[in-house]
Design an enzyme around this catalytic site. Structure first.
Site, PDB file in Angstrom:
ATOM      1  N   LYS A   1       0.648  -1.246   0.296  1.00  0.00           N
ATOM      2  CA  LYS A   1       0.386  -0.498   0.348  1.00  0.00           C
ATOM      3  C   LYS A   1       0.682   0.980   0.357  1.00  0.00           C
ATOM      4  O   LYS A   1       1.327   1.712   1.194  1.00  0.00           O
ATOM      5  CB  LYS A   1      -0.925  -0.167   1.302  1.00  0.00           C
ATOM      6  CG  LYS A   1      -2.232   0.761   1.254  1.00  0.00           C
ATOM      7  CD  LYS A   1      -2.892   0.626   1.890  1.00  0.00           C
ATOM      8  CE  LYS A   1      -4.259   1.505   2.242  1.00  0.00           C
ATOM      9  NZ  LYS A   1      -5.535   1.568   0.949  1.00  0.00           N
TER      10      LYS A   1
HETATM   11  N1  PPE Z   1      -7.833  -1.849  -2.908  1.00  0.00           N
HETATM   12  C1  PPE Z   1      -7.108  -0.894  -2.660  1.00  0.00           C
HETATM   13  C2  PPE Z   1      -6.492  -0.444  -4.454  1.00  0.00           C
HETATM   14  C3  PPE Z   1      -7.266  -0.372  -1.502  1.00  0.00           C
HETATM   15  O1  PPE Z   1      -7.068   0.702  -1.952  1.00  0.00           O
HETATM   16  C4  PPE Z   1      -7.968  -0.937  -0.785  1.00  0.00           C
HETATM   17  C5  PPE Z   1      -8.641   0.116   0.824  1.00  0.00           C
HETATM   18  C6  PPE Z   1      -8.068  -1.461  -0.594  1.00  0.00           C
HETATM   19  C7  PPE Z   1      -8.104  -2.879  -1.592  1.00  0.00           C
HETATM   20  C8  PPE Z   1      -9.113  -3.147   0.713  1.00  0.00           C
HETATM   21  O2  PPE Z   1      -7.801  -3.153   1.604  1.00  0.00           O
HETATM   22  P1  PPE Z   1      -8.636  -2.983   2.861  1.00  0.00           P
HETATM   23  O3  PPE Z   1      -9.448  -1.460   3.357  1.00  0.00           O
HETATM   24  O4  PPE Z   1      -7.446  -3.666   3.478  1.00  0.00           O
HETATM   25  O5  PPE Z   1      -9.797  -4.066   3.179  1.00  0.00           O
HETATM   26  N2  PPE Z   1      -8.357   1.372   0.326  1.00  0.00           N
HETATM   27  C9  PPE Z   1      -7.871   2.145   1.420  1.00  0.00           C
HETATM   28  C10 PPE Z   1      -7.653   3.952   1.013  1.00  0.00           C
HETATM   29  C11 PPE Z   1      -9.252   4.392   0.343  1.00  0.00           C
HETATM   30  C12 PPE Z   1      -8.758   5.676   0.201  1.00  0.00           C
HETATM   31  O6  PPE Z   1      -9.452   6.293  -0.418  1.00  0.00           O
HETATM   32  O7  PPE Z   1      -7.350   6.688  -0.051  1.00  0.00           O
HETATM   33  C13 PPE Z   1      -9.178   2.543   2.875  1.00  0.00           C
HETATM   34  O8  PPE Z   1      -9.960   2.332   2.293  1.00  0.00           O
HETATM   35  O9  PPE Z   1      -9.150   2.990   3.504  1.00  0.00           O
END
Ligand code: PPE
Length: 316
Positions: free
Chosen positions: A157
């Protein structure tokens, strides 16, 4: 406008308006940062951070993948976050820790640049809108391909990687949709701009495997476990673009988005064009887990210690 009072920055609590960086911060130029998105919920047992350690451990792993040593341990970041939420007087909030290459070095070798760490917390409502959470969103398959492990690290990330998500998001919004879905170089479905993807067909739940170019979402894992505990079959498999159109149900998961039904993809109605039955069951069960209403998932909650919370109340 997002706002709260204090930000934690390199071990100090600083006023929101004073939490600034130099314009020659390495991470600003080259995207050399890693971050997390976490949520804290007001539960009956007190304010609790959902899967806090899992998020902080992923932050540490993301940093390592970019050869960055975090100057704080996971435990230090955890207690700093507890204190920060309490000092800001927030019962529930979104939490954004970020570790990035700081000021002092330009050029692509970041190894001598300092690693700075900040944590911000603020109240953040529904990510894809109340309406979307209730009735489902409209998504568009993006013309942008999801970053692959041949050029970046989809499992990390990292700040710079998000330019890919930003392009997909802008494209979908300009075209009149709520969200963009990215495919990989083989044309398989990978994920949303900031969410993991699930489909349901003939009662079977599918989601792309962790070996594909996805962020290994913590909510993805949670929903897979909840679904299996409820007796549903969940398979991790490649999903073709048309599998989305042919699905009976579809939904997205993520920290910011939580669990959001998808009612349309590329102007094809999914199922009846409204949130599906299994989606609604999972959405409710997931909300119960987030808010500590199911004993089975209490271990996922990191309660803010009472002593810290009391200090918040005393501070008024
Ligand atoms: N894929 C991506 C690319 C992603 O950024 C997130 C979270 C997920 C999957 C889901 O991951 P998880 O939160 O561990 O279930 N995206 C974060 C950032 C959003 C933003 O706009 O900034 C979030 O949901 O916090």
């Amino acid at each position: 406008m997002i706002e709260s009072e204090l930000i934690w920055h390199n071990g100090e609590f600083v006023a929101w308006e004073d939490a600034k960086v130099h314009v020659l911060t390495h991470g600003l130029h080259y995207g050399t940062g890693v971050f997390e998105g976490i949520r804290c919920y007001e539960t009956e047992r007190g304010s609790a951070i959902f899967r806090h350690l899992d998020h902080l451990e992923r932050l540490e792993r993301s940093a390592g993948l970019y050869y960055m040593d975090l100057p704080y341990t996971v435990e230090q970041l955890r207690t700093a976050t507890h204190e920060l939420i309490s000092r800001n007087g927030l019962a529930s909030c979104y939490i954004r820790p970020i570790a990035y290459r700081g000021y002092g070095h330009m050029g692509l070798n970041p190894l001598d640049a300092p690693v700075d760490v900040s944590i911000a917390v603020w109240p953040w409502g529904t990510y894809l809108g109340e309406e979307g959470t209730r009735n489902g969103i409209r998504a568009k398959v993006s013309s942008w391909e999801r970053i692959s492990s041949r050029s970046l690290i989809p499992q990390a990330k990292a700040s710079g990687q998000y330019l890919n998500s930003v392009l997909a998001k802008i494209e979908s919004v300009k075209a009149g949709y709520d969200e963009g879905i990215l495919l990989d170089e083989h044309g398989n479905v990978v994920e949303g701009s900031g969410e993991n993807v699930f489909t349901v067909r003939d009662g079977v739940i599918s989601t792309p495997p962790t070996s594909s170019a996805i962020l290994d979402g913590i909510n993805r894992r949670s929903v897979v476990q909840i679904a299996r505990d409820l007796g549903y079959a969940v398979i991790e498999r490649d999903i073709a673009r048309a599998d989305l159109y042919l699905a009976d149900e579809m939904f997205l998961t993520g920290t910011a988005a939580e669990l959001v039904p998808v009612r349309e993809v590329d102007d094809h109605a999914i199922g009846a064009g409204e949130p599906g039955e299994i989606t609604l069951v999972l959405q409710r069960a997931f909300q119960d887990a987030l808010y500590g209403r199911n004993e089975r998932y209490l271990e996922w909650l990191d309660l803010i210690p009472v002593a810290v919370a009391e200090r918040r109340e005393a501070a008024g």
